[in-house]
Write an enzyme that holds these catalytic residues in place. Structure first.
Site, short mmCIF file in Angstrom:
data_model
loop_
_atom_site.label_atom_id
_atom_site.label_comp_id
_atom_site.label_asym_id
_atom_site.label_seq_id
_atom_site.Cartn_x
_atom_site.Cartn_y
_atom_site.Cartn_z
N ASP A 102 0.85 -1.19 0.00
CA ASP A 102 0.00 0.00 0.00
C ASP A 102 0.89 1.25 0.00
O ASP A 102 1.89 1.31 0.73
CB ASP A 102 -0.92 -0.01 1.22
N ILE A 103 0.51 2.22 -0.80
CA ILE A 103 1.32 3.44 -0.95
C ILE A 103 1.28 4.31 0.32
O ILE A 103 2.17 5.13 0.53
CB ILE A 103 0.83 4.24 -2.19
N ASN B 60 -13.05 -3.14 2.54
CA ASN B 60 -14.02 -2.06 2.57
C ASN B 60 -14.94 -2.23 1.36
O ASN B 60 -14.46 -2.26 0.22
CB ASN B 60 -13.31 -0.70 2.51
N GLY C 219 -16.08 3.17 3.55
CA GLY C 219 -14.92 4.01 3.26
C GLY C 219 -14.10 3.55 2.07
O GLY C 219 -12.94 3.94 1.92
N GLN C 220 -14.70 2.72 1.20
CA GLN C 220 -13.95 2.27 0.02
C GLN C 220 -13.63 3.46 -0.87
O GLN C 220 -14.52 4.26 -1.20
CB GLN C 220 -14.75 1.22 -0.76
N HIS D 41 -10.18 -5.14 -3.29
CA HIS D 41 -8.87 -5.37 -2.68
C HIS D 41 -9.04 -5.80 -1.23
O HIS D 41 -9.91 -5.32 -0.53
CB HIS D 41 -7.96 -4.14 -2.77
N HIS E 34 -7.09 -5.56 2.22
CA HIS E 34 -5.97 -4.98 2.96
C HIS E 34 -5.42 -6.08 3.87
O HIS E 34 -6.18 -6.72 4.60
CB HIS E 34 -6.43 -3.83 3.86
#
Ligand code: AMP
Ligand code: ZN
Length: 114
Positions: A30-31, A87, A93-94, A100, A102
């Site tokens: 994740d960035i 999400n 909160g997507q 994906h 997490h």
């Protein structure tokens, strides 16, 4: 989906730090990590969100789940434990509308919404 950032990552049009790849699944860092380990596991095929999975995607969904375990073992977070978050849609909160998982690890999780 030409304007989907995770489709572009899956197509290697945007560079990312890949930690796992097979024919159908990709995992990358994740960035904006929220834990010492924060990975995203995606299907290479564009699916907006978990609730859009179809019966025909059953094998793909299983491959994504199996990938989580393989990755956790490979990067050494399996024994300590880790959290998997999905999400699904606006209230969750997507922000990126390409399914994906997490995968968060490397610290004690302090918030348990479930
Ligand atoms: P969500 O809020 O569940 O949709 O999560 C989207 C996640 O994608 C966030 O944790 C972002 O930090 C992450 N993200 C967005 N763009 C990128 C990117 N180019 N490379 C890696 N992670 C990204
Ligand atoms: Zn996509």
């Amino acid at each position: 989906m030409s304007d989907c950032i995770f489709c572009k990552i899956a197509a290697k049009q945007i560079p990312t730090q890949v930690v796992y790849e097979d024919t159908d699944v990709l995992a990358f860092k994740d960035i904006n990590p929220k834990a010492p380990t924060h990975l995203l596991v995606i299907p290479k095929k564009h699916i907006e969100k978990l609730s859009d999975l179809q019966p025909a995607d059953a094998e793909l969904g299983g491959k994504m789940l199996l990938a989580v375990g393989k990755i956790a073992e490979h990067i050494g977070i399996k024994d300590a434990g880790f959290r998997v978050v999905i999400n699904n849609g606006k209230f969750a909160g997507q922000e990126v509308f390409h399914l994906h998982f997490h995968v968060l690890g490397g610290k004690q999780m302090s918030w348990n919404p479930a």
